[in-house]
Scaffold this motif. Structure first.
Motif, PDB file in Angstrom:
ATOM      1  N   GLU A 424       0.822  -1.217   0.000  1.00 46.66           N
ATOM      2  CA  GLU A 424       0.000   0.000   0.000  1.00 46.66           C
ATOM      3  C   GLU A 424       0.859   1.271   0.000  1.00 46.66           C
ATOM      4  N   CYS A 425       2.105   1.150  -0.438  1.00 43.44           N
ATOM      5  CA  CYS A 425       2.993   2.314  -0.482  1.00 43.44           C
ATOM      6  C   CYS A 425       2.415   3.374  -1.416  1.00 43.44           C
ATOM      7  N   PRO A 426       2.242   4.606  -0.949  1.00 39.64           N
ATOM      8  CA  PRO A 426       1.642   5.656  -1.785  1.00 39.64           C
ATOM      9  C   PRO A 426       2.394   5.915  -3.084  1.00 39.64           C
ATOM     10  N   ALA A 427       3.716   5.747  -3.082  1.00 35.82           N
ATOM     11  CA  ALA A 427       4.508   6.062  -4.268  1.00 35.82           C
ATOM     12  C   ALA A 427       4.237   5.103  -5.416  1.00 35.82           C
ATOM     13  N   GLN A 428       3.839   3.883  -5.096  1.00 36.08           N
ATOM     14  CA  GLN A 428       3.612   2.901  -6.161  1.00 36.08           C
ATOM     15  C   GLN A 428       2.146   2.494  -6.268  1.00 36.08           C
ATOM     16  N   LEU A 429       1.290   3.340  -5.721  1.00 37.96           N
ATOM     17  CA  LEU A 429      -0.135   3.018  -5.671  1.00 37.96           C
ATOM     18  C   LEU A 429      -0.733   2.796  -7.057  1.00 37.96           C
ATOM     19  N   LEU A 430      -0.480   3.719  -7.989  1.00 38.76           N
ATOM     20  CA  LEU A 430      -1.127   3.632  -9.303  1.00 38.76           C
ATOM     21  C   LEU A 430      -0.757   2.334 -10.006  1.00 38.76           C
ATOM     22  N   ARG A 431       0.522   1.982  -9.965  1.00 42.38           N
ATOM     23  CA  ARG A 431       0.960   0.758 -10.620  1.00 42.38           C
ATOM     24  C   ARG A 431       0.280  -0.461  -9.988  1.00 42.38           C
ATOM     25  N   HIS A 432       0.165  -0.496  -8.655  1.00 41.77           N
ATOM     26  CA  HIS A 432      -0.498  -1.605  -7.970  1.00 41.77           C
ATOM     27  C   HIS A 432      -1.969  -1.694  -8.374  1.00 41.77           C
ATOM     28  N   LEU A 433      -2.611  -0.539  -8.478  1.00 49.30           N
ATOM     29  CA  LEU A 433      -4.027  -0.541  -8.844  1.00 49.30           C
ATOM     30  C   LEU A 433      -4.247  -1.067 -10.253  1.00 49.30           C
ATOM     31  N   ILE A 434      -3.381  -0.649 -11.181  1.00 53.87           N
ATOM     32  CA  ILE A 434      -3.500  -1.122 -12.564  1.00 53.87           C
ATOM     33  C   ILE A 434      -3.359  -2.636 -12.613  1.00 53.87           C
ATOM     34  N   HIS A 435      -2.377  -3.159 -11.897  1.00 53.12           N
ATOM     35  CA  HIS A 435      -2.184  -4.607 -11.848  1.00 53.12           C
ATOM     36  C   HIS A 435      -3.362  -5.290 -11.159  1.00 53.12           C
ATOM     37  N   PHE A 436      -3.826  -4.750 -10.067  1.00 50.86           N
ATOM     38  CA  PHE A 436      -4.927  -5.336  -9.297  1.00 50.86           C
ATOM     39  C   PHE A 436      -6.179  -5.496 -10.163  1.00 50.86           C
ATOM     40  N   CYS A 437      -6.442  -4.508 -11.018  1.00 47.66           N
ATOM     41  CA  CYS A 437      -7.663  -4.519 -11.837  1.00 47.66           C
ATOM     42  C   CYS A 437      -7.494  -5.241 -13.164  1.00 47.66           C
ATOM     43  N   SER A 438      -6.278  -5.672 -13.506  1.00 47.40           N
ATOM     44  CA  SER A 438      -6.017  -6.244 -14.826  1.00 47.40           C
ATOM     45  C   SER A 438      -6.760  -7.557 -15.032  1.00 47.40           C
ATOM     46  N   LEU A 508      -2.347  -9.264  -5.721  1.00 50.97           N
ATOM     47  CA  LEU A 508      -1.607  -8.625  -4.632  1.00 50.97           C
ATOM     48  C   LEU A 508      -0.225  -8.151  -5.078  1.00 50.97           C
ATOM     49  N   GLY A 509       0.263  -8.703  -6.191  1.00 50.11           N
ATOM     50  CA  GLY A 509       1.551  -8.253  -6.707  1.00 50.11           C
ATOM     51  C   GLY A 509       2.734  -8.700  -5.868  1.00 50.11           C
ATOM     52  N   ILE A 510       2.701  -9.933  -5.384  1.00 53.84           N
ATOM     53  CA  ILE A 510       3.805 -10.461  -4.580  1.00 53.84           C
ATOM     54  C   ILE A 510       5.030 -10.633  -5.478  1.00 53.84           C
ATOM     55  N   PRO A 511       6.174 -10.088  -5.099  1.00 55.65           N
ATOM     56  CA  PRO A 511       7.373 -10.243  -5.930  1.00 55.65           C
ATOM     57  C   PRO A 511       7.657 -11.710  -6.248  1.00 55.65           C
ATOM     58  N   HIS A 512       7.969 -11.999  -7.516  1.00 57.62           N
ATOM     59  CA  HIS A 512       8.334 -13.328  -8.019  1.00 57.62           C
ATOM     60  C   HIS A 512       7.150 -14.281  -8.148  1.00 57.62           C
ATOM     61  N   ILE A 513       5.938 -13.815  -7.871  1.00 60.33           N
ATOM     62  CA  ILE A 513       4.776 -14.701  -7.949  1.00 60.33           C
ATOM     63  C   ILE A 513       3.899 -14.279  -9.124  1.00 60.33           C
ATOM     64  N   GLY A 514       3.987 -15.056 -10.212  1.00 60.67           N
ATOM     65  CA  GLY A 514       3.160 -14.807 -11.379  1.00 60.67           C
ATOM     66  C   GLY A 514       1.839 -15.550 -11.276  1.00 60.67           C
ATOM     67  N   LEU A 515       1.109 -15.579 -12.385  1.00 57.02           N
ATOM     68  CA  LEU A 515      -0.228 -16.177 -12.377  1.00 57.02           C
ATOM     69  C   LEU A 515      -0.177 -17.670 -12.072  1.00 57.02           C
ATOM     70  N   LYS A 516       0.762 -18.382 -12.700  1.00 60.39           N
ATOM     71  CA  LYS A 516       0.853 -19.830 -12.474  1.00 60.39           C
ATOM     72  C   LYS A 516       1.202 -20.135 -11.017  1.00 60.39           C
ATOM     73  N   ALA A 517       2.151 -19.380 -10.465  1.00 59.55           N
ATOM     74  CA  ALA A 517       2.540 -19.595  -9.066  1.00 59.55           C
ATOM     75  C   ALA A 517       1.391 -19.267  -8.121  1.00 59.55           C
ATOM     76  N   ALA A 518       0.601 -18.248  -8.465  1.00 53.74           N
ATOM     77  CA  ALA A 518      -0.561 -17.883  -7.638  1.00 53.74           C
ATOM     78  C   ALA A 518      -1.574 -19.027  -7.615  1.00 53.74           C
ATOM     79  N   LYS A 519      -1.766 -19.679  -8.763  1.00 56.01           N
ATOM     80  CA  LYS A 519      -2.689 -20.823  -8.819  1.00 56.01           C
ATOM     81  C   LYS A 519      -2.189 -21.964  -7.934  1.00 56.01           C
ATOM     82  N   LEU A 520      -0.882 -22.234  -8.009  1.00 51.82           N
ATOM     83  CA  LEU A 520      -0.308 -23.313  -7.203  1.00 51.82           C
ATOM     84  C   LEU A 520      -0.429 -23.011  -5.713  1.00 51.82           C
ATOM     85  N   LEU A 521      -0.194 -21.760  -5.362  1.00 56.45           N
ATOM     86  CA  LEU A 521      -0.266 -21.349  -3.959  1.00 56.45           C
ATOM     87  C   LEU A 521      -1.694 -21.479  -3.427  1.00 56.45           C
TER      88      LEU A 521
END
Length: 660
Positions: A424-438, A508-521
């Protein structure tokens, strides 16, 4: 230097130059700047001049640097697209003039800017564009017709129906467009282009013409390669003719009668290059008369009637007053040097990026240093070297916490970037939101970058969780947002609450965790609460996860900000559990399947989804680690290899029994 030593050095230089030619021309990813490349090239030229018996036909001095790439159809140039010989001093221009005057009398020269982009050929029949191609190696280029058509300043139909015309020009990206593209790439977490030339070349050589069209490329046309139906006798006449046909020609070019006038014009262009909105790396001097050009002819690589003057990179000393650390939209901490203002390439420079900790440490840059600055590609200021340290100076080290939010920062092994860990860092908020809604994440339709930027700038959202508290009144208050549009967007937000768990994990944009890894998790633990409770060791047991991925997940869920965000999403009614039964039924856990052939009733993607749902893994190749090969009709080499290795082969009927 004896002949044997020269031969060895020539071979080494040739290999280096070929490597850098490939990076520059074919991959649009140069590793050294123009000045360093020119120094290598000039050294090779000088050696070959001293030992002419060592010059080979395939020497970089005898060939054009680029090659046609296999992804485009080849185009053979009827008229070779030659390179230009470079001069680096006014004396070399005088030598060029002397060589010209030894062959022709009273030459008139045209001096024009040397644009830094990608050289192309464009052909017209009866005034209609029929083909566009890159220079390639000068003889064979690439067919990029569809991409050329996307450039708005390329006429699709000429103002006169010339029977046949081939022109040569330079495709470029303006500085304004380059900076806009870089900002968007940074926002999307993409690798940015190094300079406008690379951006133009990379954009023009896209397989998808829609991407090229989105890059807003431009062109200057400066040569007539071939023409039927019209007689032209001089270069400045040809430029005026091209302009009347609808082409964009060089915005300025000067007719000169003496080499002294040429040198004065070259100086003038050099002084103004910093004020231009496009990149130039020199000036071009051309004999005006086409008849005289024919008399002068060409070498194996260069026309003898033209010379390029390359401007040396301007370097100046100044003092580093401070180093500011900013947080980019991707969470990367970027150190920026603040300098005593200095004039470089026509503009005042007082700030320059210092890239990362490695760059600072390598050059030992410290606050108070006297440093050498220059502009890379004539537009981007950079520190070349440190001249001296200030008394009592200390090495500079990036902070351990984020300057924007105070959260811990992390630098993963093998990465140059240092990143903030706060979701939730304010400096990277916009980028997180774009990814969150993708689409692959929460898939919230109607919340693209432009809408999200409005919401952030107006203070309506400061976290992904705020999307779930938006009201119709708030949305309607935004620019160009009607009642129906607001309703559709709120419906999309509401719908996203029912998404499967893996989508949220990916969002959530966890570093190193792409879509496939998110499914496995999500499949392994079944709920967000179980992921919170899982140890790093438990996470690492997931097939396909490594130590770095497991540590990244654990560190992310250990952050107080993560718990706060998940708590707000829970309160908003967002689903936090895996929906499929397979998330709990892990009958295929630790098992690897390979699919081959055509299955009777299901597609491979359907079979893959079922296997992954039950905790299994699908591989593209058969090995000793393979547990099952699911084979259909027309199974090929994978089935043969499975039989050779003694791996269990199953049919779709067997597979259906396994999943009942």
């Amino acid at each position: 230097m004896n002949l044997q030593e020269a031969e060895k050095l020539i071979a080494e230089l040739s290999e280096q130059i070929r490597y850098h030619n490939k990076k520059y021309y074919d991959e649009d990813a140069p590793e050294i700047d123009d000045a360093e490349y020119d120094a290598l090239y000039r050294r090779l030229e000088n050696l070959e001049a001293e030992f002419p018996e060592l010059v080979k036909p395939d020497s970089p001095t005898q060939t054009v640097g680029g090659h046609a790439l296999a992804k485009f159809s080849p185009v053979t140039h009827t008229v070779p697209m030659e390179s230009l010989h470079d001069s680096f001093s006014e004396q070399e221009l005088i030598d060029f003039d002397r060589r010209v005057r030894a062959v022709v009398q009273d030459p008139v020269y045209i001096v024009e800017p040397k644009f830094d982009g990608l050289s192309v050929s464009i052909e017209y029949r009866d005034g209609v564009l029929v083909r566009g191609s890159t220079r390639g190696d000068g003889t064979v280029g690439e067919d990029i017709t569809e991409n050329i058509r996307t450039i708005r300043t390329v006429p699709k139909k000429l103002k006169e129906p010339i029977p046949f015309l081939e022109v040569r020009g330079e495709v470029y990206m303006s500085h304004k467009v380059f900076f806009e593209l870089s900002a968007m790439q940074e926002l999307n977490g993409e690798k940015t282009f190094k300079n406008p030339r690379n951006a133009a070349a990379g954009s023009l050589r896209q397989k998808d013409a829609k991407i090229t069209a989105s890059r807003k490329l431009d062109i200057f046309v400066f040569n007539v390669q071939q023409i039927n139906g019209v007689e032209l006798s001089e270069h400045d006449e040809a430029l005026k003719f091209l302009k009347n046909l609808g082409f964009t020609v060089p915005p300025f070019f000067t007719r000169c009668n003496t080499i002294e006038e040429v040198i004065a014009e070259v100086r003038r262009i050099g002084e103004m290059r910093g004020s231009l909105d496009y990149s130039i790396d020199g000036a071009v001097v051309k004999v005006n008369s086409f008849a005289q050009r024919r008399m002068l002819g060409s070498t194996a690589k260069f026309p003898r009637w033209a010379e390029a003057f390359k401007y040396p990179p301007e370097e100046k000393q100044t003092k580093l007053l401070n180093i500011e650390v900013n947080v980019g939209r991707t969470g990367v901490l970027t150190p920026t040097g603040v300098f005593e203002p200095v004039m470089l390439a026509g503009t005042t420079v007082s700030r320059a990026t210092l890239h990362n900790q490695d760059f600072i440490s390598e050059k030992d840059i410290r606050i108070g240093d006297t440093v050498v600055l220059r502009k890379a590609g004539e537009i981007i200021p950079e520190v070349v070297s440190v001249v001296s340290h200030a008394p009592d100076s200390v090495p500079f080290v990036l902070p351990n916490t984020c300057p924007s939010c105070g959260a811990p920062v992390v630098r993963e092994p093998g990465e140059a970037a240092t990143r903030c860990t706060n979701p939730e860092c304010p400096a990277q908020l916009l980028r997180h939101l774009i990814h969150f809604c993708s689409r692959d994440a929460m898939d919230i339709d109607g919340f693209g970058p432009a809408v999200l930027e409005q919401l952030v700038s107006s203070g309506l959202i400061a976290s992904p969780a705020d999307l779930y508290t938006l009201t119709e009144e708030q949305l309607i208050s935004m620019e160009r947002m009607g009642k129906k549009s607001a309703e559709n967007r709120l419906n999309a937000v509401e719908k996203s609450k029912q998404n499967d768990l893996y989508r949220l994990v990916y969002a959530l944009g966890i570093p190193h965790i792409g879509l496939k890894a998110a499914k496995l998790l999500a499949a392994r633990f079944g709920s967000i609460d179980e992921i919170f409770r899982a140890s790093e060791e438990e996470i690492a047991t997931i097939d396909g996860f490594g130590e770095i991925m497991a540590r990244s997940v654990r560190q992310f869920f250990d952050l107080p900000n993560t718990a706060h965000l998940i708590g707000r999403l829970r309160d908003a009614g967002v689903n936090l559990t895996a929906m499929s039964q397979g998330a709990k039924d892990l009958r295929f856990a630790g098992k690897t399947f390979v699919l081959t052939g055509t299955l009777p009733t299901m597609t491979r993607s359907q079979a893959t989804e079922i296997i992954e749902k039950f905790g299994g893994k699908v591989s593209g190749s058969v090995s000793k680690k393979t547990d099952y090969v699911l084979a259909g009709e027309n199974a090929g080499s994978k089935l043969t290899k499975a039989n050779q290795l003694g791996i269990t082969v199953i049919t779709e009927e067997d597979f259906e029994k396994m999943i009942q």
